[in-house]
Design a protein around this motif. Structure first.
Motif, PDB file in Angstrom:
ATOM      1  N   ARG A   1      -1.670  -1.462   8.395  1.00  0.00           N
ATOM      2  CA  ARG A   1      -3.061  -1.426   8.881  1.00  0.00           C
ATOM      3  C   ARG A   1      -4.053  -0.860   7.870  1.00  0.00           C
ATOM      4  O   ARG A   1      -5.229  -0.725   8.158  1.00  0.00           O
ATOM      5  CB  ARG A   1      -3.120  -0.600  10.167  1.00  0.00           C
ATOM      6  CG  ARG A   1      -2.636   0.821   9.980  1.00  0.00           C
ATOM      7  CD  ARG A   1      -2.520   1.522  11.297  1.00  0.00           C
ATOM      8  NE  ARG A   1      -1.554   0.828  12.143  1.00  0.00           N
ATOM      9  CZ  ARG A   1      -0.935   1.394  13.172  1.00  0.00           C
ATOM     10  NH1 ARG A   1      -1.187   2.644  13.478  1.00  0.00           N
ATOM     11  NH2 ARG A   1      -0.066   0.729  13.890  1.00  0.00           N
ATOM     12  N   ASN A   2      -3.527  -0.511   6.689  1.00  0.00           N
ATOM     13  CA  ASN A   2      -4.350   0.143   5.683  1.00  0.00           C
ATOM     14  C   ASN A   2      -5.170  -0.917   4.933  1.00  0.00           C
ATOM     15  O   ASN A   2      -4.922  -1.233   3.765  1.00  0.00           O
ATOM     16  CB  ASN A   2      -3.371   0.850   4.734  1.00  0.00           C
ATOM     17  CG  ASN A   2      -3.989   2.043   4.071  1.00  0.00           C
ATOM     18  OD1 ASN A   2      -5.212   2.159   3.998  1.00  0.00           O
ATOM     19  ND2 ASN A   2      -3.137   2.911   3.574  1.00  0.00           N
TER      20      ASN A   2
ATOM     21  N   ASP B   1      16.222   0.727  -5.106  1.00  0.00           N
ATOM     22  CA  ASP B   1      16.619   2.124  -4.906  1.00  0.00           C
ATOM     23  C   ASP B   1      17.197   2.623  -6.220  1.00  0.00           C
ATOM     24  O   ASP B   1      18.052   1.952  -6.812  1.00  0.00           O
ATOM     25  CB  ASP B   1      17.704   2.163  -3.808  1.00  0.00           C
ATOM     26  CG  ASP B   1      17.399   3.222  -2.776  1.00  0.00           C
ATOM     27  OD1 ASP B   1      16.650   4.160  -3.096  1.00  0.00           O
ATOM     28  OD2 ASP B   1      17.911   3.106  -1.654  1.00  0.00           O
TER      29      ASP B   1
ATOM     30  N   GLU C   1      16.727  -0.386   4.827  1.00  0.00           N
ATOM     31  CA  GLU C   1      16.989  -0.566   6.248  1.00  0.00           C
ATOM     32  C   GLU C   1      17.519  -1.974   6.550  1.00  0.00           C
ATOM     33  O   GLU C   1      18.251  -2.167   7.521  1.00  0.00           O
ATOM     34  CB  GLU C   1      15.721  -0.272   7.061  1.00  0.00           C
ATOM     35  CG  GLU C   1      15.278   1.208   7.023  1.00  0.00           C
ATOM     36  CD  GLU C   1      14.349   1.560   5.851  1.00  0.00           C
ATOM     37  OE1 GLU C   1      14.230   0.740   4.898  1.00  0.00           O
ATOM     38  OE2 GLU C   1      13.755   2.652   5.876  1.00  0.00           O
TER      39      GLU C   1
ATOM     40  N   THR D   1       0.815  -1.222   0.000  1.00  0.00           N
ATOM     41  CA  THR D   1       0.000   0.000   0.000  1.00  0.00           C
ATOM     42  C   THR D   1       0.846   1.269   0.000  1.00  0.00           C
ATOM     43  O   THR D   1       0.305   2.371  -0.019  1.00  0.00           O
ATOM     44  CB  THR D   1      -0.913   0.023   1.250  1.00  0.00           C
ATOM     45  OG1 THR D   1      -0.086  -0.277   2.394  1.00  0.00           O
ATOM     46  CG2 THR D   1      -2.022  -0.993   1.143  1.00  0.00           C
TER      47      THR D   1
HETATM   48  P1  NDP Z   1       5.485   4.128   2.521  1.00  0.00           P
HETATM   49  O1  NDP Z   1       5.464   4.735   3.854  1.00  0.00           O
HETATM   50  O2  NDP Z   1       4.830   4.828   1.382  1.00  0.00           O
HETATM   51  O3  NDP Z   1       4.861   2.622   2.585  1.00  0.00           O
HETATM   52  C1  NDP Z   1       5.289   1.730   3.557  1.00  0.00           C
HETATM   53  C2  NDP Z   1       4.610   0.378   3.414  1.00  0.00           C
HETATM   54  O4  NDP Z   1       5.011  -0.441   4.515  1.00  0.00           O
HETATM   55  C3  NDP Z   1       3.092   0.438   3.480  1.00  0.00           C
HETATM   56  O5  NDP Z   1       2.542  -0.630   2.750  1.00  0.00           O
HETATM   57  C4  NDP Z   1       2.810   0.248   4.975  1.00  0.00           C
HETATM   58  O6  NDP Z   1       1.505  -0.219   5.261  1.00  0.00           O
HETATM   59  C5  NDP Z   1       3.854  -0.812   5.288  1.00  0.00           C
HETATM   60  N1  NDP Z   1       4.244  -0.794   6.715  1.00  0.00           N
HETATM   61  C6  NDP Z   1       4.532   0.289   7.476  1.00  0.00           C
HETATM   62  N2  NDP Z   1       4.847  -0.085   8.734  1.00  0.00           N
HETATM   63  C7  NDP Z   1       4.736  -1.437   8.774  1.00  0.00           C
HETATM   64  C8  NDP Z   1       4.885  -2.414   9.789  1.00  0.00           C
HETATM   65  N3  NDP Z   1       5.212  -2.076  11.054  1.00  0.00           N
HETATM   66  N4  NDP Z   1       4.707  -3.710   9.471  1.00  0.00           N
HETATM   67  C9  NDP Z   1       4.365  -4.088   8.213  1.00  0.00           C
HETATM   68  N5  NDP Z   1       4.180  -3.205   7.197  1.00  0.00           N
HETATM   69  C10 NDP Z   1       4.368  -1.895   7.473  1.00  0.00           C
HETATM   70  O7  NDP Z   1       7.034   3.827   2.184  1.00  0.00           O
HETATM   71  P2  NDP Z   1       7.774   3.865   0.771  1.00  0.00           P
HETATM   72  O8  NDP Z   1       7.011   3.053  -0.221  1.00  0.00           O
HETATM   73  O9  NDP Z   1       8.146   5.251   0.434  1.00  0.00           O
HETATM   74  O10 NDP Z   1       9.150   3.139   1.127  1.00  0.00           O
HETATM   75  C11 NDP Z   1       9.210   1.745   1.355  1.00  0.00           C
HETATM   76  C12 NDP Z   1      10.684   1.344   1.446  1.00  0.00           C
HETATM   77  O11 NDP Z   1      11.293   1.616   0.172  1.00  0.00           O
HETATM   78  C13 NDP Z   1      11.485   2.149   2.468  1.00  0.00           C
HETATM   79  O12 NDP Z   1      12.442   1.328   3.045  1.00  0.00           O
HETATM   80  C14 NDP Z   1      12.165   3.245   1.643  1.00  0.00           C
HETATM   81  O13 NDP Z   1      13.387   3.653   2.217  1.00  0.00           O
HETATM   82  C15 NDP Z   1      12.419   2.477   0.349  1.00  0.00           C
HETATM   83  N6  NDP Z   1      12.508   3.315  -0.840  1.00  0.00           N
HETATM   84  C16 NDP Z   1      11.466   4.111  -1.199  1.00  0.00           C
HETATM   85  C17 NDP Z   1      11.546   4.909  -2.317  1.00  0.00           C
HETATM   86  C18 NDP Z   1      10.385   5.746  -2.770  1.00  0.00           C
HETATM   87  O14 NDP Z   1      10.484   6.368  -3.831  1.00  0.00           O
HETATM   88  N7  NDP Z   1       9.282   5.793  -2.052  1.00  0.00           N
HETATM   89  C19 NDP Z   1      12.782   4.961  -3.126  1.00  0.00           C
HETATM   90  C20 NDP Z   1      13.790   4.034  -2.682  1.00  0.00           C
HETATM   91  C21 NDP Z   1      13.665   3.251  -1.578  1.00  0.00           C
HETATM   92  P3  NDP Z   1       0.296   0.833   5.642  1.00  0.00           P
HETATM   93  O15 NDP Z   1      -0.117   1.459   4.323  1.00  0.00           O
HETATM   94  O16 NDP Z   1      -0.753  -0.009   6.237  1.00  0.00           O
HETATM   95  O17 NDP Z   1       0.888   1.836   6.592  1.00  0.00           O
END
Ligand code: NDP
Length: 406
Positions: free
Chosen positions: A46-47, A156, A132, A19
């Motif tokens: 939780r979404n 990335d 991470e 999500t």
């Molecule tokens: P978002 O915050 O947009 O999405 C995070 C996702 O992880 C959501 O599906 C969320 O679910 C889920 N999530 C959050 N907390 C938990 C938890 N405790 N347990 C299980 N699932 C969880 O993050 P991004 O998509 O921006 O980034 C994701 C990863 O990718 C990160 O590590 C980031 O550093 C890396 N990244 C991102 C880039 C980008 O362009 N966005 C570029 C390069 C790397 P919910 O919706 O329910 O909260």
């Protein structure tokens, strides 16, 4: 769980963090790929409603929310679809271990460690967005991937660029690599203005649309520091072989300088669907949805060295890499807490880096020296990093309110 009805060329995929910003871009790539992909598992925290929509759109077999409180909403949203629904950390880890060809690891933060490791141990190649994992326990993840014989494909954009132009046949031919940074929203701000930066300012990234946490990390340049650590583990390079340059147009994502004087670079419009498609289709290159790049329209590409005085996070991350696996683990955990505290207005923008530095200093004084040897170690260290960072936040918020009371 192997579906006998699928064409033999279909790639089975699981999306951890479906999500989020990366998860949504991945859905675009998968939908555009038609029968080339089949989705096994999608997960969220939780979404539930958004997860159910994604699961239905992708025709996933199973959807899991980490937060048990979101289970009823997920079950309701999936009613009649035939898609399995479950909830809780254990259910998420079990789902991540289902056999697939490739798992997109796109959970944000240290919460992604256990499910990603479960997918590796189950033998799935990993399209790794969750940097991470490598920052908290890089040696452990690289060893686990080697042991399981799986590939870590970097999502990335900078690492994906390096992955595309690095000739891995002869590591000695590489002099150095360059990771580019857009410079974030505060690239031209003075320190005085940065001291007053709000969460809204910090998440307003000039080129990329990303989740909140990584947007703040980009603004401090800690994201680039995490990426230096990530590159060290992914490409087995010494820290001084990994350079960072600010490139505000975000068109050139990474460069490899070879010892013979050639420098190879990868370019694309700033659109995460490009590196995601590269990973999901790898080793093939197929058409995928993306913003097209008109290089004549971009006209000029500029590069500058980062200003480490205004952006000390980069130096802090490099120091942590020199100190070893315990320090990068604490750096990552403390950063998550500091960013959350900033987003909740508990600390000011310029306090993010001092909070992390304080947590690192205290961890070292407490005797932390060794890199984590197991997932359990990594998570205990991560907890400690968070605890120390929370203390640093509390002492600072206390100071703020005392000053305010005067
Ligand atoms: P978002 O915050 O947009 O999405 C995070 C996702 O992880 C959501 O599906 C969320 O679910 C889920 N999530 C959050 N907390 C938990 C938890 N405790 N347990 C299980 N699932 C969880 O993050 P991004 O998509 O921006 O980034 C994701 C990863 O990718 C990160 O590590 C980031 O550093 C890396 N990244 C991102 C880039 C980008 O362009 N966005 C570029 C390069 C790397 P919910 O919706 O329910 O909260």
């Amino acid at each position: 769980m192997v579906n006998e009805d699928l064409p033999p060329t279909t790639k089975r995929i699981s999306i951890l963090g479906a999500t989020g910003s990366i998860g949504k871009s991945a859905s675009d790539v998968i939908l555009a790929g038609g029968e080339a992909f089949s989705v096994e598992v999608v997960t969220a925290d939780r979404n539930a409603v958004a997860l159910a929509e994604t699961a239905r759109a992708l025709g996933a077999n199973c959807a899991v929310v980490a937060d048990p409180a979101a289970e009823p909403a997920l079950a309701e949203a999936l009613a009649g679809s035939g898609i399995e629904a479950s909830a809780g950390r254990e259910a998420l880890i079990e789902a991540a271990a289902r056999p697939v060809d490739i798992t997109l690891a796109a959970i944000v933060g240290a919460a992604g460690l256990a499910p990603t490791l479960a997918a590796i141990e189950a033998g799935s190649d990993i399209a790794l967005a969750n940097k991470e994992c490598l920052v908290s326990a890089g040696a452990l993840f690289v060893a686990a991937a080697e042991k399981a014989g799986v590939k870590l494909l970097p999502v990335d954009s900078e690492h994906n660029a390096i992955f595309q132009v690095l000739d891995s046949r002869d590591p000695n031919s590489v002099e150095k690599i360059v990771l580019t940074a857009s410079g974030g929203p505060f690239r031209t701000w003075s320190l005085e203005d940065m001291a007053r930066a709000t969460p809204k300012d910090a998440v307003a990234h000039p080129n990329w649309s990303m989740g909140q946490k990584i947007s703040v990390d980009s603004s401090t340049l800690l994201n680039k520091g995490l990426e230096v650590i990530e590159a060290h583990y992914l490409f087995d390079l010494a820290p001084d072989q990994i350079e960072v340059l600010v490139h505000p147009q975000s068109i050139v994502h990474g460069l490899v300088a070879y010892r013979d004087g050639s420098v190879l670079a990868q370019m694309s419009a700033p659109d995460m669907r490009v590196p995601i498609a590269n990973c999901l289709w790898w080793p093939e290159r197929k058409s995928a949805p993306h913003k097209s790049l008109d290089i004549a329209e971009v006209a000029s590409l500029t590069f500058e060295r980062p200003d480490t005085e205004r952006f000390p996070a980069l130096t802090l991350a490099r120091d942590a890499l020199e100190r070893g696996g315990f320090a990068t683990n604490i750096l990552n955990a403390a950063n998550e807490i500091a960013v959350e505290a900033f987003l909740n207005s508990q600390i000011g923008y310029l306090e993010i880096v001092p909070v992390i530095a304080e947590a690192l200093g205290r961890a070292e004084s407490a005797g932390f020296r060794a890199a984590p040897e197991s997932l359990g170690d990594a998570l205990v260290m991560d907890d400690e990093g968070r605890r120390l960072a929370r203390e640093a936040v509390t002492s600072r918020s206390g100071r703020q309110s005392t000053a305010g009371a005067g």
